[in-house]
Motif scaffolding. Structure first.
Motif, PDB file in Angstrom:
ATOM      1  N   SER A   1      43.038  55.002  19.866  1.00 18.66           N
ATOM      2  CA  SER A   1      44.093  56.229  20.211  1.00 18.66           C
ATOM      3  C   SER A   1      43.356  57.728  20.186  1.00 18.66           C
ATOM      4  O   SER A   1      43.640  58.387  21.064  1.00 18.66           O
TER       5      SER A   1
ATOM      6  N   TRP B   1      41.300  57.856  23.691  1.00 15.72           N
ATOM      7  CA  TRP B   1      42.057  58.127  24.702  1.00 15.72           C
ATOM      8  C   TRP B   1      42.751  59.507  24.472  1.00 15.72           C
ATOM      9  O   TRP B   1      42.774  60.586  25.474  1.00 15.72           O
TER      10      TRP B   1
ATOM     11  N   LEU C   1      38.718  54.286  30.699  1.00 14.38           N
ATOM     12  CA  LEU C   1      39.649  54.307  29.194  1.00 14.38           C
ATOM     13  C   LEU C   1      40.130  52.755  28.990  1.00 14.38           C
ATOM     14  O   LEU C   1      40.260  52.372  27.868  1.00 14.38           O
ATOM     15  N   PRO C   2      40.840  52.313  30.002  1.00 14.63           N
ATOM     16  CA  PRO C   2      41.678  51.077  29.663  1.00 14.63           C
ATOM     17  C   PRO C   2      40.862  50.003  29.342  1.00 14.63           C
ATOM     18  O   PRO C   2      41.018  48.952  28.837  1.00 14.63           O
TER      19      PRO C   2
ATOM     20  N   GLY D   1      47.788  54.700  30.596  1.00 17.66           N
ATOM     21  CA  GLY D   1      47.676  54.252  29.195  1.00 17.66           C
ATOM     22  C   GLY D   1      48.730  53.475  28.708  1.00 17.66           C
ATOM     23  O   GLY D   1      48.675  52.425  28.000  1.00 17.66           O
TER      24      GLY D   1
ATOM     25  N   SER E   1      47.669  50.646  26.242  1.00 16.67           N
ATOM     26  CA  SER E   1      46.246  51.541  25.536  1.00 16.67           C
ATOM     27  C   SER E   1      46.830  52.407  24.341  1.00 16.67           C
ATOM     28  O   SER E   1      46.135  52.697  23.456  1.00 16.67           O
ATOM     29  N   ILE E   2      47.972  52.939  24.799  1.00 17.57           N
ATOM     30  CA  ILE E   2      48.715  54.118  23.929  1.00 17.57           C
ATOM     31  C   ILE E   2      49.926  53.682  23.693  1.00 17.57           C
ATOM     32  O   ILE E   2      50.674  53.188  24.410  1.00 17.57           O
TER      33      ILE E   2
END
Length: 425
Positions: free
Chosen positions: A113, A116, A165-166, A343, A348-349
């Protein structure tokens, strides 16, 4: 009436917000964002029913803004800032991501997190920065060119960030996708240079033979949005494609006319963008979590301002430039919304981080006109307290100025005057 009613609500609310902002001698974008908060789903009163479709229309506003920017700024004018744009911006992105990661660790978030969050705050807002520069009359200055160069590279960085990022929780899986996107980007740019520079100006020249201003407006709009869509199909940013189209047309004989005709359309769709930004802010979330929101806004704003200002200084820019760049690009950008949606969709978030980044983004956008206006008084204070710097400019040669003439304005009259004096010389 669906989306028609939503657009009517947005335009009327934007008008009211713009009038209030104008009355208070504030930038219009502040009125538009506040109007979006009023008509958003989190407040009572008239409410826009279909936010997603409005956000799609707002993307056209971003594309038209960059299209107009490309028409106004040629690559030759951006050449002097190519070093900080091409080298300094990647450094800025890495430093800001590391800073954001540190904020996440300070708030006891997990490493994923935190990373991200660093990626989400690394980008600044092209739309807000340019509108602020326009309202302050600073377009064309050295500091504005530094900002534009860095913002362009940031917009290009959106694509690899959306891919990388993912995939951080499964390293290696996204490398092939990233490589494919890079190849597509190179192919698109080569096609635009090889084909677009020959085809697009000829198309516009053909349309002008009909002596129809309406058809000319439709043609340049089709060029800007059409190239943007082609860029989207290549896996790049829609807005970046529109910017490239603007640069191509700026080298033609019809660049100034295209710019003057596209500005009203750009401003209307820009209103949709800023109102849509305001609609994303949940006042209840901000009120309930105001301590954490306040701390994050202050940390992000101060940290990004220091990073941008320091890099400007490191790359050799002095006088007011580091202050102007740092105090104008401290905000979180509109592409962070796109990244945040990625995200959420990839798990992811979580929803809390998503709401926090939306709140920080909108608040920093709202603060931009005020903070950006501090550049001049802060620099004036520094000049009084510390040793004077030599005046820095990129427009005047170091030597060789003798019996020269300065022509203010580069329109048809200015170009004619230049040709006359050139023949005399």
């Amino acid at each position: 009436m669906g989306i028609a009613a939503d657009i009517a609500i947005i335009v009327v609310a934007g008008l009211m917000g713009g009038l209030i902002a104008q009355r208070l001698k504030q930038p219009l974008l502040l009125g538009y964002i506040l109007a979006g908060i009023v008509v958003g789903p989190f407040t009572t009163g008239p409410t826009v029913s279909d936010i997603e479709n409005i956000e799609l229309l707002a993307e056209i506003g971003v594309a038209l803004l960059l299209f107009a920017l490309g028409l106004e700024f040629s690559l030759k004018e951006l050449q002097p800032v190519r070093k900080i744009a091409l080298i300094g911006t990647p450094i800025q992105l890495l430093l800001t991501m590391a800073f954001g990661y540190g904020i996440g660790q300070l708030l006891d978030w997990d490493w994923f997190s935190s990373l991200w969050f660093g990626g989400l705050i690394a980008l600044s807002s092209t739309m807000v920065a340019l509108k602020t520069l326009m309202s302050q009359g600073r377009l064309g200055t050295l500091s504005s060119r530094v900002m534009i160069g860095m913002l362009i590279v940031q917009d290009l960085a959106v694509v690899p960030l959306m891919i990388i990022l993912p995939e951080l929780n499964k390293p290696g899986a996204g490398l092939s996708v990233l490589g494919g996107a890079a190849v597509k980007a190179v192919i698109f740019l080569v096609l635009m240079v090889a084909v677009g520079t020959r085809l697009l100006p000829r198309l516009v020249a053909y349309v002008t033979r009909w002596n129809s201003r309406e058809l000319f407006l439709v043609a340049i709009t089709a060029v800007g949005l059409g190239v943007g869509y082609a860029t989207y199909l290549f896996g790049l940013s829609f807005a970046f494609g529109a910017f490239v189209a603007g640069i191509v047309l700026s080298e033609s004989d019809y660049g100034h006319q295209a710019l003057s005709d596209i500005i009203p359309l750009r401003d209307v769709f820009g209103l949709l963008f800023f109102v849509s930004v305001g609609m994303l802010l949940d006042p209840h979330f901000v009120i309930e979590n105001w301590p954490i929101v306040l701390v994050v806004v202050l940390l992000v704003s101060a940290g990004k301002a220091v990073v941008f200002g320091t890099l400007s200084k490191v790359f050799g820019y002095g006088n007011i430039v580091p202050f102007a760049v740092g105090l104008s690009l401290f905000q979180v950008g509109e592409f962070s919304f796109v990244l945040a949606r990625v995200g959420i969709s990839t798990n992811s978030i979580d929803e809390e981080l998503y709401a926090l980044i939306l709140a920080v983004t909108v608040i920093t956008m709202l603060l931009t006109p005020f903070v950006s206006g501090l550049a001049v008084p802060v620099y004036a204070w520094r000049k009084r307290r510390f040793q004077q710097e030599p005046l820095q400019t990129i427009n005047l040669p170091q030597a060789g100025l003798h019996d020269h003439i300065v022509i203010a304005g580069g329109g048809r009259v200015g170009q004619y005057v230049a040709r006359v004096y050139g023949n005399w010389g």
